[in-house]
Design a protein around this motif. Structure first.
Motif, PDB file in Angstrom:
ATOM      1  N   LEU A   1     135.925 -70.273  22.976  1.00 11.20           N
ATOM      2  CA  LEU A   1     135.546 -68.870  22.741  1.00 11.20           C
ATOM      3  C   LEU A   1     133.732 -68.817  23.134  1.00 11.20           C
ATOM      4  N   TYR A   2     133.067 -69.558  22.921  1.00 11.48           N
ATOM      5  CA  TYR A   2     131.747 -69.783  23.052  1.00 11.48           C
ATOM      6  C   TYR A   2     131.579 -69.631  24.516  1.00 11.48           C
ATOM      7  N   LEU A   3     132.373 -70.550  25.231  1.00 19.00           N
ATOM      8  CA  LEU A   3     132.268 -70.665  26.749  1.00 19.00           C
ATOM      9  C   LEU A   3     132.413 -69.172  27.168  1.00 19.00           C
ATOM     10  N   VAL A   4     133.639 -68.537  26.673  1.00 23.43           N
ATOM     11  CA  VAL A   4     133.771 -67.350  27.107  1.00 23.43           C
ATOM     12  C   VAL A   4     132.837 -66.148  26.688  1.00 23.43           C
ATOM     13  N   ILE A   5     132.159 -66.242  25.861  1.00 23.90           N
ATOM     14  CA  ILE A   5     130.912 -65.281  25.594  1.00 23.90           C
ATOM     15  C   ILE A   5     129.781 -65.573  26.608  1.00 23.90           C
ATOM     16  N   SER A   6     129.687 -66.782  26.593  1.00 26.98           N
ATOM     17  CA  SER A   6     128.639 -67.141  27.779  1.00 26.98           C
ATOM     18  C   SER A   6     128.869 -66.816  29.133  1.00 26.98           C
ATOM     19  N   ILE A   7     130.085 -66.871  29.504  1.00 23.67           N
ATOM     20  CA  ILE A   7     130.471 -66.370  30.745  1.00 23.67           C
ATOM     21  C   ILE A   7     130.157 -64.811  30.977  1.00 23.67           C
ATOM     22  N   VAL A   8     130.765 -64.204  29.996  1.00 27.08           N
ATOM     23  CA  VAL A   8     130.430 -62.855  30.021  1.00 27.08           C
ATOM     24  C   VAL A   8     129.130 -62.330  30.226  1.00 27.08           C
ATOM     25  N   ILE A   9     128.281 -63.052  29.590  1.00 30.17           N
ATOM     26  CA  ILE A   9     126.494 -62.625  29.458  1.00 30.17           C
ATOM     27  C   ILE A   9     126.146 -62.982  30.856  1.00 30.17           C
ATOM     28  N   ALA A  10     126.419 -64.156  31.337  1.00 30.20           N
ATOM     29  CA  ALA A  10     126.088 -64.727  32.740  1.00 30.20           C
ATOM     30  C   ALA A  10     126.565 -63.872  33.953  1.00 30.20           C
ATOM     31  N   TRP A  11     127.883 -63.461  33.614  1.00 30.64           N
ATOM     32  CA  TRP A  11     128.562 -62.353  34.677  1.00 30.64           C
ATOM     33  C   TRP A  11     127.658 -61.134  34.808  1.00 30.64           C
ATOM     34  N   VAL A  12     127.241 -60.478  33.573  1.00 30.53           N
ATOM     35  CA  VAL A  12     126.447 -59.172  33.367  1.00 30.53           C
ATOM     36  C   VAL A  12     125.276 -59.443  33.962  1.00 30.53           C
ATOM     37  N   LEU A  13     124.636 -60.489  33.904  1.00 28.79           N
ATOM     38  CA  LEU A  13     123.128 -60.525  34.476  1.00 28.79           C
ATOM     39  C   LEU A  13     123.285 -60.736  36.064  1.00 28.79           C
ATOM     40  N   LEU A  14     124.336 -61.507  36.434  1.00 28.73           N
ATOM     41  CA  LEU A  14     124.510 -61.596  37.795  1.00 28.73           C
ATOM     42  C   LEU A  14     124.680 -60.015  38.291  1.00 28.73           C
ATOM     43  N   LEU A  15     125.259 -59.081  37.727  1.00 26.40           N
ATOM     44  CA  LEU A  15     125.499 -57.816  38.319  1.00 26.40           C
ATOM     45  C   LEU A  15     124.193 -57.140  38.064  1.00 26.40           C
ATOM     46  N   ARG A  16     123.568 -56.988  37.080  1.00 23.49           N
ATOM     47  CA  ARG A  16     122.605 -56.042  36.654  1.00 23.49           C
ATOM     48  C   ARG A  16     121.136 -56.906  36.396  1.00 23.49           C
ATOM     49  N   GLY A  17     120.985 -58.070  36.437  1.00 24.43           N
ATOM     50  CA  GLY A  17     119.749 -58.902  36.150  1.00 24.43           C
ATOM     51  C   GLY A  17     118.706 -58.865  37.443  1.00 24.43           C
ATOM     52  N   THR A  18     117.481 -59.283  37.038  1.00 25.43           N
ATOM     53  CA  THR A  18     116.610 -59.483  38.066  1.00 25.43           C
ATOM     54  C   THR A  18     116.906 -60.656  38.861  1.00 25.43           C
ATOM     55  N   ILE A  19     116.156 -60.857  40.247  1.00 21.65           N
ATOM     56  CA  ILE A  19     116.601 -61.870  40.853  1.00 21.65           C
ATOM     57  C   ILE A  19     116.755 -63.306  40.376  1.00 21.65           C
ATOM     58  N   LEU A  20     115.599 -63.587  39.712  1.00 23.05           N
ATOM     59  CA  LEU A  20     115.744 -64.858  38.819  1.00 23.05           C
ATOM     60  C   LEU A  20     117.018 -65.222  37.777  1.00 23.05           C
ATOM     61  N   LEU A  21     117.192 -63.815  37.051  1.00 24.98           N
ATOM     62  CA  LEU A  21     118.185 -64.092  36.054  1.00 24.98           C
ATOM     63  C   LEU A  21     119.682 -64.341  37.132  1.00 24.98           C
ATOM     64  N   ARG A  22     119.585 -63.629  38.217  1.00 19.85           N
ATOM     65  CA  ARG A  22     120.951 -63.808  39.126  1.00 19.85           C
ATOM     66  C   ARG A  22     121.044 -65.145  39.461  1.00 19.85           C
ATOM     67  N   LEU A  23     119.884 -65.698  40.084  1.00 15.74           N
ATOM     68  CA  LEU A  23     120.056 -67.100  40.372  1.00 15.74           C
ATOM     69  C   LEU A  23     120.449 -67.976  39.393  1.00 15.74           C
ATOM     70  N   ALA A  24     119.988 -67.989  38.237  1.00 15.18           N
ATOM     71  CA  ALA A  24     120.383 -68.776  37.082  1.00 15.18           C
ATOM     72  C   ALA A  24     121.774 -68.399  36.726  1.00 15.18           C
ATOM     73  N   SER A  25     122.199 -67.323  36.591  1.00 15.51           N
ATOM     74  CA  SER A  25     123.743 -66.964  36.634  1.00 15.51           C
ATOM     75  C   SER A  25     124.674 -67.674  37.667  1.00 15.51           C
TER      76      SER A  25
END
Length: 487
Positions: free
Chosen positions: A241-265
């Motif tokens: 479940l913790y992995l699931v939450i991490s995946i959701v956060i990373a995916w949203v940052l990929l959609l709406r984050g800055t360039i650095l956040l998208r690269l990290a995602s």
């Protein structure tokens, strides 16, 4: 006597000597305790509790943040102490976080109800009212004799009332900056735990972890000749479940984050998704895919573009599902995962129907015993009275524990939180993250034993309620300003 005491207070040398004697005695007693390996857990509990208690008065935000970091590592810490201090199910390290949350919650209860400061009407919401009613019903159910023991009811506080206090406290103390820090921290811990979990799958467990598996009798880990991981957590389900939450956060940052956040995602997502897939649990895969699909569609604000994205997402999901079901591997974990996804209603390959039956039976129990069977009966605390009746879904568990009224209120909490999350998802990236987390973890918001994930979920709900209140105030101010201009 008074004269003697006054003389001592004015004598700096005497005060210094007394302090030296006091600290020497404390050091001696601490040294005696350290020599005894069985006291290590109590010493750690006392040391960490003192730090958090001191911070709770002036820096409650840091207490919440510190506990969010402590909870994912708690399972690893408890297992690492097995060689030196053995294992005990009644570990003080388990109650550390609940005790701190109840301490902070008691401050709120004291000022709100005992000191009668109350909750101003313009600072209240429908969700907050429902949560307060839920706390009251849970508190009453602590004393329900049907659960077999008062200790069972008190144990249930940790699994049902504490998460609700996470909501209350996050509503009071957190803001947008803190939520961004928390989301980044969760992703970082998710990556660390994914790496360690894959290490457990491919290279095996450490000696103290194998000792814990033997002591706990954790048979659910084994899938054929392979074994699920539990990484740093108290169990494999919490880790997944913790992995699931991490995946959701990373995916949203990929959609709406800055360039650095998208690269990290982009760097994090393959690792997190692979680690989750290797857990060989089908429900998290379905819910994560569903959640990512919804947030992807919601991330597009215009109607025409949203329709196009919906079609693309649907085709992508079908293509991904088809590709996954054709995977062939000698790994027992992968084979188990693929067979379950390909045959979700086949009892030979999937337990979906079994879980559905447990959920239905849990709801039915609520109608058969409308007053409830006690707060702790659906939690790990039921072991103290051998009266366990968990249905493995939070809504049906609440129906069993709290009866029809409690179940109805909890159902309304779920509905209201999701309604607010969908509304806020259109306004902010944090709102979109919260919506994704709530959808991906639906049914597990209040599952006992998932200490770290329950804290994150209810913390998100509390912040969601706070930001909704802020939006309401802003709208009211705009309306008032508009009225003034018209006049």
């Amino acid at each position: 006597m008074y004269a003697i005491l006054h003389k001592f207070q004015g004598n700096r040398a005497m005060k210094t000597i007394l302090w030296i004697v006091f600290f020497s005695m404390c050091g001696y007693l601490l040294g005696r305790a350290v020599v005894d390996p069985t006291k290590i857990r109590i010493i750690l509990f006392a040391a960490i509790s003192l730090v958090f208690t001191a911070l709770s008065i002036s820096q409650p935000r840091w207490v919440l943040f510190g506990l969010l970091i402590y909870l994912p590592f708690m399972g690893f810490l408890r297992r690492a102490l097995i060689p030196s201090s053995g294992w005990s199910s009644f570990d003080p390290l388990v109650i550390l976080a609940p005790a701190m949350i109840m301490l902070l919650g008691s401050y709120w209860v004291y000022w709100t109800y005992i000191r009668r400061q109350g909750i101003p009407k313009d600072e209240d919401t429908r969700l907050f009212k429902l949560v307060r009613w839920m706390i009251l019903i849970d508190a009453v159910q602590v004393f329900n004799p049907l659960q077999g023991s008062l200790l069972t009811g008190l144990g249930g506080v940790m699994f049902y009332i504490v998460p609700l206090f996470w909501m209350v406290l996050s509503r009071i103390y957190l803001n947008g900056r803190w939520m961004k820090v928390i989301c980044g921290t969760v992703c970082l811990i998710g990556v660390i735990s994914a790496l360690y979990g894959l290490k457990q799958i491919y290279y095996g467990f450490l000696n103290f972890e194998e000792s814990w598996i033997d002591v706990a009798g954790y048979a659910a880990l084994m899938i054929g000749n392979g074994s699920r991981a539990f990484s740093l957590y108290t169990n494999a389900a919490e880790y997944t479940l913790y992995l699931v939450i991490s995946i959701v956060i990373a995916w949203v940052l990929l959609l709406r984050g800055t360039i650095l956040l998208r690269l990290a995602s982009v760097m994090m997502l393959p690792l997190l998704c692979y680690a989750m897939f290797m857990q060989s649990q089908r429900t998290p895969v379905f819910l994560t895919a569903f959640s990512l699909a919804i947030v992807t569609v919601m991330s597009v604000r215009r109607g025409a573009a949203r329709v196009i994205i919906t079609v693309i997402v649907g085709i992508s999901l079908l293509a991904s599902f088809s590709a996954i079901t054709k995977i062939q591997s000698e790994s027992a974990l992968i084979a188990h995962q693929v067979n379950g996804l390909a045959n979700p209603f086949d009892e030979e390959h999937s337990t979906a129907l079994t879980h559905l039956a447990m959920f239905q039976n849990g709801l039915l129990h609520g109608f058969q015993m409308p007053i409830g069977q006690g707060l702790g009966i659906t939690t790990l605390a039921a072991k103290m009275s051998d009266t366990g009746a968990s249905s493995e879904v939070d809504l049906s568990n609440i129906m069993i524990s709290d009866g029809i009224i409690g179940g109805a209120i909890y159902g309304l909490i779920i509905f209201e939180a999701l309604r607010m999350a969908f509304r806020e998802a259109n306004s902010s990236t944090t709102g979109l993250i919260i919506l994704g987390i709530l959808l991906a973890t639906i049914g597990s918001w209040s599952i006992g034993g998932n200490y770290s994930t329950c804290a994150i979920i209810w913390l998100c709900i509390g912040y969601l309620d706070k930001i909704t209140l802020i939006r309401r105030r802003e709208l009211s101010e705009c309306v008032n300003n508009g009225s003034i201009v018209e006049k």
